[in-house]
Scaffold this active site. Structure first.
Site, PDB file in Angstrom:
ATOM      1  N   LYS A  17      48.374  39.908  12.542  1.00  0.00           N
ATOM      2  CA  LYS A  17      48.416  38.691  11.721  1.00  0.00           C
ATOM      3  C   LYS A  17      48.361  39.024  10.229  1.00  0.00           C
ATOM      4  O   LYS A  17      49.157  38.533   9.449  1.00  0.00           O
ATOM      5  CB  LYS A  17      47.220  37.771  12.022  1.00  0.00           C
ATOM      6  CG  LYS A  17      47.125  37.268  13.439  1.00  0.00           C
ATOM      7  CD  LYS A  17      45.981  36.271  13.597  1.00  0.00           C
ATOM      8  CE  LYS A  17      44.605  36.848  13.390  1.00  0.00           C
ATOM      9  NZ  LYS A  17      44.130  37.769  14.435  1.00  0.00           N
ATOM     10  N   ARG A  92      39.787  29.223  14.485  1.00  0.00           N
ATOM     11  CA  ARG A  92      39.431  30.105  15.597  1.00  0.00           C
ATOM     12  C   ARG A  92      38.695  29.347  16.691  1.00  0.00           C
ATOM     13  O   ARG A  92      38.305  29.939  17.682  1.00  0.00           O
ATOM     14  CB  ARG A  92      38.530  31.217  15.085  1.00  0.00           C
ATOM     15  CG  ARG A  92      39.253  32.564  14.877  1.00  0.00           C
ATOM     16  CD  ARG A  92      38.220  33.521  14.323  1.00  0.00           C
ATOM     17  NE  ARG A  92      38.505  34.906  14.467  1.00  0.00           N
ATOM     18  CZ  ARG A  92      38.996  35.673  13.495  1.00  0.00           C
ATOM     19  NH1 ARG A  92      39.355  35.142  12.355  1.00  0.00           N
ATOM     20  NH2 ARG A  92      39.141  36.957  13.688  1.00  0.00           N
ATOM     21  N   ARG A 131      43.075  51.789  12.310  1.00  0.00           N
ATOM     22  CA  ARG A 131      43.538  51.267  11.020  1.00  0.00           C
ATOM     23  C   ARG A 131      42.584  51.560   9.868  1.00  0.00           C
ATOM     24  O   ARG A 131      41.380  51.669  10.041  1.00  0.00           O
ATOM     25  CB  ARG A 131      43.883  49.773  11.114  1.00  0.00           C
ATOM     26  CG  ARG A 131      42.793  48.858  11.482  1.00  0.00           C
ATOM     27  CD  ARG A 131      43.355  47.439  11.678  1.00  0.00           C
ATOM     28  NE  ARG A 131      42.263  46.501  11.794  1.00  0.00           N
ATOM     29  CZ  ARG A 131      42.409  45.213  12.013  1.00  0.00           C
ATOM     30  NH1 ARG A 131      43.605  44.688  12.158  1.00  0.00           N
ATOM     31  NH2 ARG A 131      41.351  44.421  12.090  1.00  0.00           N
ATOM     32  N   ARG A 165      37.334  49.163   8.051  1.00  0.00           N
ATOM     33  CA  ARG A 165      36.460  48.009   8.253  1.00  0.00           C
ATOM     34  C   ARG A 165      35.312  48.408   9.176  1.00  0.00           C
ATOM     35  O   ARG A 165      35.525  49.082  10.168  1.00  0.00           O
ATOM     36  CB  ARG A 165      37.245  46.858   8.886  1.00  0.00           C
ATOM     37  CG  ARG A 165      37.953  46.008   7.866  1.00  0.00           C
ATOM     38  CD  ARG A 165      38.870  45.008   8.500  1.00  0.00           C
ATOM     39  NE  ARG A 165      38.250  44.141   9.497  1.00  0.00           N
ATOM     40  CZ  ARG A 165      38.847  43.089  10.035  1.00  0.00           C
ATOM     41  NH1 ARG A 165      40.075  42.770   9.652  1.00  0.00           N
ATOM     42  NH2 ARG A 165      38.242  42.356  10.930  1.00  0.00           N
ATOM     43  N   ARG A 176      34.992  41.116  19.829  1.00  0.00           N
ATOM     44  CA  ARG A 176      35.951  40.249  19.127  1.00  0.00           C
ATOM     45  C   ARG A 176      37.014  39.738  20.103  1.00  0.00           C
ATOM     46  O   ARG A 176      37.449  38.578  20.014  1.00  0.00           O
ATOM     47  CB  ARG A 176      36.574  41.000  17.936  1.00  0.00           C
ATOM     48  CG  ARG A 176      35.587  41.098  16.767  1.00  0.00           C
ATOM     49  CD  ARG A 176      35.894  42.257  15.841  1.00  0.00           C
ATOM     50  NE  ARG A 176      37.132  42.113  15.117  1.00  0.00           N
ATOM     51  CZ  ARG A 176      37.750  43.126  14.517  1.00  0.00           C
ATOM     52  NH1 ARG A 176      37.241  44.357  14.571  1.00  0.00           N
ATOM     53  NH2 ARG A 176      38.862  42.920  13.863  1.00  0.00           N
TER      54      ARG A 176
END
Ligand code: AMP
Length: 219
Positions: A17, A92, A131, A165, A176
């Site tokens: 996203k 969400r 990432r 992160r 998550r």
């Protein structure tokens, strides 16, 4: 080129996203609103909001609807009558989706599409745990799929410091994903009923996914 459609980008964590939203904003002159970015900035600044949400972000849980709805309402207020808004990471939950509809209605505006980027679970962990981003300009990279052209240096700004992160670890990703299935997946039928849902296969090259989104927006 400018696109003046308002869209919600949906999909599991690590589904792409953020990557897509950054490119859409840059190339189609859209406005990117990412609740995760706003919350991480608040944590970094140690503001009242940041102190309240820090532990929740680190555990992979969801921040309460009240806090998030107030945050988005403030941002949308600042935007006035601007069009071409990309909502990334919001809504969400179903109450957030309802509140968002109300906010847009009050501005005589509406969400045009809810675009769901679908990625199978088994790909998510690999994507998320690899990432990282340039600490200076925020450009995103991946250990396997998107390495900087020159190792150790950012392609965009030449910076040589990178960050990951805190919530991009295996344990937190599982939480998550669980939150996504329990709390966020129910907004898919919410948008389907409104005739706004579009599904896109996100298990593809980022550029292919991007072109598919652009085709929807230019329809
Ligand atoms: P993201 O960058 O979108 O993956 O968001 C990072 C974290 O911020 C999430 O795991 C949640 O803890 C929190 N968060 C972001 N957006 C929302 C939202 N709309 N509702 C609740 N929590 C959120």
């Amino acid at each position: 080129m400018s696109v003046n459609k308002n869209i919600v980008l949906m999909g599991p964590p690590g589904g792409g996203k953020g990557t897509q939203a950054v490119r859409l904003a840059a190339e189609l002159n859209m406005k990117h609103l990412a609740t995760g970015d706003l919350l991480r900035a608040a944590v970094a600044q140690k503001s009242d909001l940041g102190l309240k949400v820090k532990d929740i972000l680190e555990s992979g849980g969801l921040v309460s609807d009240d806090i998030i709805i107030a945050l988005i309402a403030e941002q949308l207020d600042k935007m006035g009558s601007e069009q071409g808004i990309i909502l990334d990471g919001f809504p969400r939950t179903v109450p957030q989706a309802q509140a968002l509809d109300e906010m847009f209605k009050n501005k005589n505006n509406n969400i045009d599409y809810a675009i769901e980027i679908e990625v199978p679970d088994e790909k998510i962990i690999e994507r998320i745990t690899g990432r990282f981003a340039c600490a200076k300009c925020g450009k995103g990279y991946h250990d396997k799929f998107m390495k900087p052209l020159k190792e150790g240096f950012c392609d965009v700004c030449g910076g040589n410091e990178f960050s990951r992160r805190k919530d991009d670890n295996k344990e937190t990703v599982k939480e998550r994903l669980a939150q996504y299935k329990q709390m966020t997946a129910p907004i898919i039928p919410y948008y389907q009923k409104q005739g706004k849902l579009v599904n896109i296969n996100g298990d593809d090259e980022p550029n292919t996914v991007y072109q598919k989104i652009v085709n929807i927006l230019l329809k």
